[in-house]
Each structure stands twice: as structure tokens, then as C-alpha cells.
Design an enzyme around this catalytic site. Structure first.
Site, PDB file in Angstrom:
ATOM      1  N   PRO A  57       0.833  -1.204   0.000  1.00  0.00           N
ATOM      2  CA  PRO A  57       0.000   0.000   0.000  1.00  0.00           C
ATOM      3  C   PRO A  57       0.868   1.255   0.000  1.00  0.00           C
ATOM      4  O   PRO A  57       1.964   1.269   0.576  1.00  0.00           O
ATOM      5  CB  PRO A  57      -0.800  -0.117   1.305  1.00  0.00           C
ATOM      6  N   LYS A  58       0.385   2.301  -0.649  1.00  0.00           N
ATOM      7  CA  LYS A  58       1.061   3.603  -0.625  1.00  0.00           C
ATOM      8  C   LYS A  58       0.475   4.425   0.518  1.00  0.00           C
ATOM      9  O   LYS A  58      -0.661   4.876   0.456  1.00  0.00           O
ATOM     10  CB  LYS A  58       0.900   4.347  -1.947  1.00  0.00           C
ATOM     11  N   TRP A  59       1.251   4.600   1.558  1.00  0.00           N
ATOM     12  CA  TRP A  59       0.794   5.302   2.754  1.00  0.00           C
ATOM     13  C   TRP A  59       0.789   6.802   2.520  1.00  0.00           C
ATOM     14  O   TRP A  59       1.724   7.357   1.931  1.00  0.00           O
ATOM     15  CB  TRP A  59       1.681   4.940   3.934  1.00  0.00           C
TER      16      TRP A  59
END
Length: 358
Positions: free
Chosen positions: A38-40
Site C-alpha cells: 500500500p502507498k501510505w
């Protein structure tokens, strides 16, 4: 660049730029080549911890090399309690909050932490504590991992995060189908895309060696005003609005980054709609105190199509664009009254705990 504690003696030391990502439209699909995560949506931070010889030095460096420790004292405490005694970890500082019965990232609470008053920072660190999400390990003990493939760095990262109360290890998968699914599934928890890293790739500081895939959306907005460019020539930004259900026109952000030719063309489009000599003060920017705040209101008669990636805000009518959006074109065929919040895509709710446990 903040000074490094004299006692720090790690195999990887600042100054150090984080490895970056280049944007792509689709998640890469070569099986066995990529790791997906996931891209935080938070503040990028390189964590340097060197505990020993009677000291425990911790440095939280932003992407630009500034020390974030004064803004996030609780993260410093968490690093000392939960990370390996000597390590360098790449990750993201985020603020999770329970909203409508679900835990999700809250950008507004995070951005409020960049405040000059220590008392304000201390108050917010207790009320909305930040967490650290680790997604790469650059060094552990006396060993630099920069030249190691991501497979090796990933295992070292898991070993380096010894507890997960406030410091966490991001989820990853080598399944390209699942990685693509995460792009949509996790947005409701406040994340904003997917990152892909080559499994056999080394860590290359400052290089765009990762791939990022973010949401691409468009919306039709009412032009409600503009700011003059800092050069004094043409439009620097267009302020945008959407109509609420009660008929109020609410500002939702702005479009900027125009060419010199476009700035003059846009001024010719908007200046005839000026409402007399009215000039208003805008919202202050905690990021750029020197930015021009004043703006010129115009009659809400022109509609423009803009491209954006994400909204922020906890209710539909409280939403606004997270980042500056891209102006695409004027829409003379659209009635300004039709530009409402209802056109916005609202992601399904998803709990942050499910993201961490994926």
C-alpha cells in the site's frame, strides 16, 4: 539538514535521500519481479536510531532532510521502545483516527502537527498520536543493506520492528492481482495508491526506482476566484468551488502550475468576471508562509474540468482536494449549478487495522 548526534555511528548516515518512485497508470504485472505494498499517505521519514554507550540517538529525517522529531515526540519514544537498537528504516509517519466507527488515516490531523508552538505540538501528540509505518530497512546493527535486494531488506525490516504498538511493518504481496486490488480496497482507509518495488533491486537513494500507481479522477468545478502569479503576470492559481445540497458554494481547493502563455490566457478569461475591486484574504499556509494569500473573487459563471487524485475531509460536504489539481479545460456546456459534491467518487470504508493485517 539537521545536525547528526556526535555519538551516532551507524553504517548508513545522513545526509541521505530516500529512494523515490515514478508514476505509472497501471500496476506492473510481471510475476516474480515485483513486491507490492500500500502507498501510505503521510510524511516520508528516514529513521536513524543508534542506542549504546549510554545514549539513544534518534533522528527522523524528512524527504528534504529536515528533522521531524520536534513535531512528533511520541514517534521518537516509539522508535526507542519498538525498533532495533541500531538501525536505519525508511517509512512514513501517519496519524490514524477512529472516524465513524472505523480507523483510517487522517491527513488533516497529521498536517496540524507542523506547528511552531511546542505546547501545541505536545497537546496534539497526546490527542492524535502519530504512528510510524516501516517499509524498507537500510541498515541493521553494523551492516549496511543498501546494496542488498529488497527480499533481504524486507526480512531485515521485519526483524528490526520488534514491537508493533506504534511502529508497524507495511503489508506486502508478490501477487500482482492482489496488488492491483489493493489500489481500490485500501483507499477507504485513507491510503492513496500502490507501490511496486523490484524484488532483486538495491536501495538507490534519490533515484526513482520504485513504481507508484495512484487514483486518477476528474471533476467539474466552478471557478470562484483567482490569485495573480508571483511574477505579477497572469493567473497563478484558480480557486475552485462545488455546490452543497443547501445551495452554498464551498471552496474545495485550487488549480495551479500554468505555463506563462496559459497564465495570460486564463487572466483574459477570468478578469471580466471580477466582482468590482474586491480582494480577499485566503487561508494561511503552514507549508509556505511566504505564499500569496490574497485572491480575487469572480462571479460563479465559468466551469472547468480538473484532474485530481484524492479528497480529504470526513464528510461529503467537508471534503476538499488534497493537493493542487490540474486544470484540463473550460466547460462552457456545463451549468455551474450542476457542479455539486454528488459527482465525487466516495471510496468504500475500510479499516486501517485490516490494511496492516493484510
Amino acid at each position: 539538514m539537521e545536525s547528526v548526534p556526535r555519538s551516532a555511528n551507524l553504517p548508513v548516515m545522513p545526509p541521505l535521500e530516500p529512494m523515490l518512485a515514478k508514476a505509472q497508470v497501471k500496476v506492473p504485472t510481471e510475476a516474480g519481479v515485483w513486491s507490492y505494498e500500500p502507498k501510505w499517505d503521510g510524511f516520508r521519514a528516514l529513521v536513524f536510531r543508534d542506542a549504546g554507550a549510554g545514549s539513544d540517538d534518534v533522528l527522523l529525517l524528512s524527504r528534504s532532510g529536515k528533522d521531524l522529531a520536534r513535531y512528533f515526540p511520541e514517534v521518537v519514544q516509539a522508535v526507542r521502545a519498538e525498533l532495533a537498537p541500531r538501525c536505519v528504516v525508511d517509512g512514513e509517519i501517519v496519524v490514524p483516527r477512529e472516524i465513524a466507527g472505523r480507523t483510517r488515516l487522517d491527513w488533516e490531523s497529521l498536517s496540524q502537527r507542523i506547528h511552531p508552538a511546542e505546547s501545541r505540538v505536545r497537546k496534539l501528540s497526546a490527542e492524535t498520536p502519530a504512528h510510524f509505518i516501516g517499509f524498507d530497512a537500510l541498515a541493521v546493527g553494523d551492516r549496511s543493506l543498501l546494496a542488498e535486494p529488497f527480499r533481504v531488506r524486507r526480512r531485515a525490516l521485519i526483524d528490526a520492528v520488534q514491537e508493533n504498538t506504534s511502529c508497524h511493518v507495511t503489508a506486502t504481496t508478490e501477487d500482482p492481482v492482489l496488488g492491483a486490488q489493493w489500489l481500490d480496497r485500501f483507499e477507504g482507509a485513507g491510503l492513496d495508491g500502490v507501490i511496486a518495488k523490484r524484488l532483486d533491486g538495491p536501495y538507490l537513494p534519490g533515484k526513482r526506482e520504485m513504481v507508484k500507481v495512484k487514483h486518477a479522477r476528474d471533476a467539474d468545478c466552478v471557478a470562484i476566484g483567482y490569485r495573480i502569479h508571483k511574477s505579477g503576470d497572469g493567473v497563478g492559481s484558480i480557486l475552485l468551488g462545488l455546490y452543497r445540497d443547501d445551495g452554498e458554494l464551498q471552496m474545495v481547493g485550487g488549480a495551479a502550475s500554468f505555463t506563462a502563455k496559459a497564465r495570460l490566457s486564463l487572466l483574459a478569461d477570468l478578469e471580466p468576471l471580477r466582482m468590482g475591486d474586491d480582494v480577499r484574504d485566503g487561508e494561511p499556509s503552514r507549508w509556505n508562509s511566504a505564499a500569496e494569500k490574497r485572491w480575487i473573487p469572480v462571479r460563479p459563471e465559468k466551469v472547468c474540468e480538473v484532474a485530481y487524485d484524492q479528497m480529504e475531509g470526513n464528510t461529503l460536504h467537508g471534503k476538499r482536494f488534497r493537493h493542487a489539481v490540474k486544470f484540463l479545460r473550460w466547460r462552457p456546456d456545463r451549468d455551474p449549478a450542476s457542479c455539486t459534491f454528488q459527482q465525487l467518487e466516495v471510496p468504500a470504508n475500510y479499516d486501517l487495522d485490516d490494511v496492516l493485517g493484510a
